[in-house]
Write a protein that holds these residues in place. Structure first.
Motif: not given
Length: 516
Positions: A413-414, A436, A438, A498, A505
């Motif tokens: 993902d990152f 998540t 994220y 987010s 992140n």
């Protein structure tokens, strides 16, 4: 709401399928009978597969109309099909793939859609107005992050039109084989990160002074990038030239304030949806991802392409087993061969580490009903919609065309998010079946859940749910249109969850090159 039902329900995707997934919350118990007479002979969890017919040992298990595995034992109709009784098929042979044999016809243009964005001097359009502080080496990250907090606390209140400040931290620059062939990936990535449209062309670089990856090398980039021309020589700050920590801080603050003053003069203006660059990604996937959320993203992708925008899908290992479905959609032979090139590069990369694509699937994927990477890939590529693939990017490259683009990245993902930001996305859509938190600091991330139960549990983290598709309350088209409008709103300044919470992140640059 949720996925609760008053009757047992399964979903079969393709008429060729000999398995289906259980829809009901908490799964179904042995003895449950469906309206068509199918009776379960095992307890089967939600999202997991039930055999729709007897499947003999070594016979193909088919979902999405594709072989996702072979039975390791005789499987009776109504049985639970899980990883322990499934053998993974081999990946498609790259040298035998059809190329540009089924190029989709262009869909009708979608005119009249706009968003409120920031137009940049280079012609790109940002969705946010952010000061990005680039670093040539990880050694300075502590100092840069320290100063970024001061900027947030003391300077940003003076510049209300600036959305924030981001320290573009990474783990590159020191002790690296700077001239290794694979070093092109991190060098290109860091160079192109600095040029993301959401930073408005206001580039400053913090260096230590003794690193392998010198600022001049960062600014020059690679053979396939355009060199960065700074507005002033003061925009490179070398910490080893400063007299003490306070001097470093004051110098960075002084340079940052010059950029903040210019950023603060920028205003949103109405621009065509064709100026969008949207990244599509999935993480924490489950068996519903390929049924609800990812197909909805694919429908929205087609809408964006029709509106003239740029759409990127990525994650090589989650494309590899469906590559035979993608190369026919390549707009020409060059693009098809580029797809194969990226698949081969990654096959070789994994082989060097003595693993293969099967290492991709996580415990959460399996708990959510995905037996292996083949099944996961079939659901993942649904994000690409049905448009022709017009360009293929190596990791960190910027597109030269509008339309549907495959941007090669790892599936992490990152790392995928970081590489897509380097490739110039200004909004990202992230689908999840397991959930998540994220997020990215430099690009707004819209999180879509595959199931309503996830959206209800994480009501203040998930922005949109595709779960109504699974229970027949909405269609893929309904959710796709809803997502399309949410993308436009987010590009215009609406904050996803987010950003509301500031859940961002760290960057994770892909570095396949040796570290010395």
């Amino acid at each position: 709401m949720g996925d609760r039902l008053d009757k047992p329900l399964y979903i079969k995707i393709n008429e060729l399928d000999n398995v289906a997934i259980i829809v009901n919350d908490n799964g179904l118990t042995k003895g449950t009978t469906f309206a068509d007479g199918l009776t379960l002979i095992d307890d089967i969890p939600q999202g997991h597969k039930v055999a729709l017919s007897d499947i003999n040992r070594d016979q193909a298990i088919i979902r999405y109309g594709e072989i996702i595995g072979y039975a390791m034992v005789d499987i009776a109709k109504g049985s639970w099909i899980n990883e322990s009784i499934t053998k993974m098929p081999t990946a498609p042979e790259l040298h035998e793939l059809p190329i540009a044999t089924k190029v989709p016809a262009s869909l009708p243009p979608l005119d009249g859609y706009t968003f409120e964005g920031y137009r940049n001097a280079d012609g790109s359009v940002g969705t946010r107005n952010i000061l990005g502080i680039t670093m040539s080496v990880n050694c300075v990250s502590g100092v840069v992050e320290y100063v970024a907090k001061i900027i947030e606390r003391e300077l940003l209140p003076k510049y209300p039109n600036v959305d924030g400040v981001v320290a573009l931290t990474h783990l590159y620059g020191c002790g690296v084989a700077i001239d290794a062939p694979a070093a092109i990936v991190p060098i290109r990535t860091i160079h192109n990160l600095a040029k993301n449209p959401n930073f408005g062309g206001e580039i400053m670089v913090v260096s230590l002074g003794c690193e392998k990856f010198q600022p001049a090398r960062l600014l020059k980039g690679t053979a396939d990038t355009i060199p960065i021309r700074l507005q002033s020589s003061d925009d490179v700050i070398t910490l080893q030239d400063e007299h003490g920590f306070k001097s470093m801080v004051e110098r960075i603050l002084a340079v940052a304030e010059k950029h903040l003053k210019r950023l603060n003069l920028r205003q949103r203006e109405t621009v065509s949806a064709s100026e969008l660059v949207v990244g599509m990604q999935c993480g924490g996937s489950d068996a519903f991802s390929g049924v609800t959320s990812n197909p909805s993203v694919g429908f929205a992708s087609d809408l964006l392409v029709r509106a003239g925008a740029t759409v990127m899908f990525s994650e090589v290992t989650e494309v590899r087993d469906g590559i035979h479905l993608l190369t026919p959609r390549a707009v020409n032979e060059e693009v098809g061969k580029a797809l194969i090139r990226e698949m081969q590069w990654y096959d070789d990369y994994l082989a060097a580490g003595k693993v293969d694509r099967s290492a991709n699937t996580t415990p959460g994927n399996k708990k959510g009903g995905l037996n292996n990477i083949v099944e996961k890939a079939m659901g993942s590529i649904a994000k690409s919609g049905k448009s022709a693939i017009v360009e293929v990017l190596s990791p960190g490259q910027k597109p030269t065309k509008k339309g549907l683009i495959f941007a090669a990245t790892p599936a992490s993902d990152f790392v995928c998010g970081t590489q897509q930001v380097a490739s110039g996305i200004t909004v990202q859509v992230f689908t999840t079946g397991r959930g998540t938190p994220y997020g990215l600091a430099m690009v707004p991330v819209i999180k879509m859940s595959s199931r309503n139960v996830v959206a209800e549990q994480w009501f203040d983290l998930i922005d949109i749910s595709a779960g109504d598709i699974a229970i027949g309350k909405a269609t893929i088209e309904d959710i796709g249109w809803r997502l399309f409008h949410l993308i436009l709103a987010t590009a215009s300044g609406k904050k996803p969850w987010s950003d509301h919470w500031g859940l961002h992140n760290p960057l994770a640059i892909f570095n396949p090159a040796p570290i010395t």
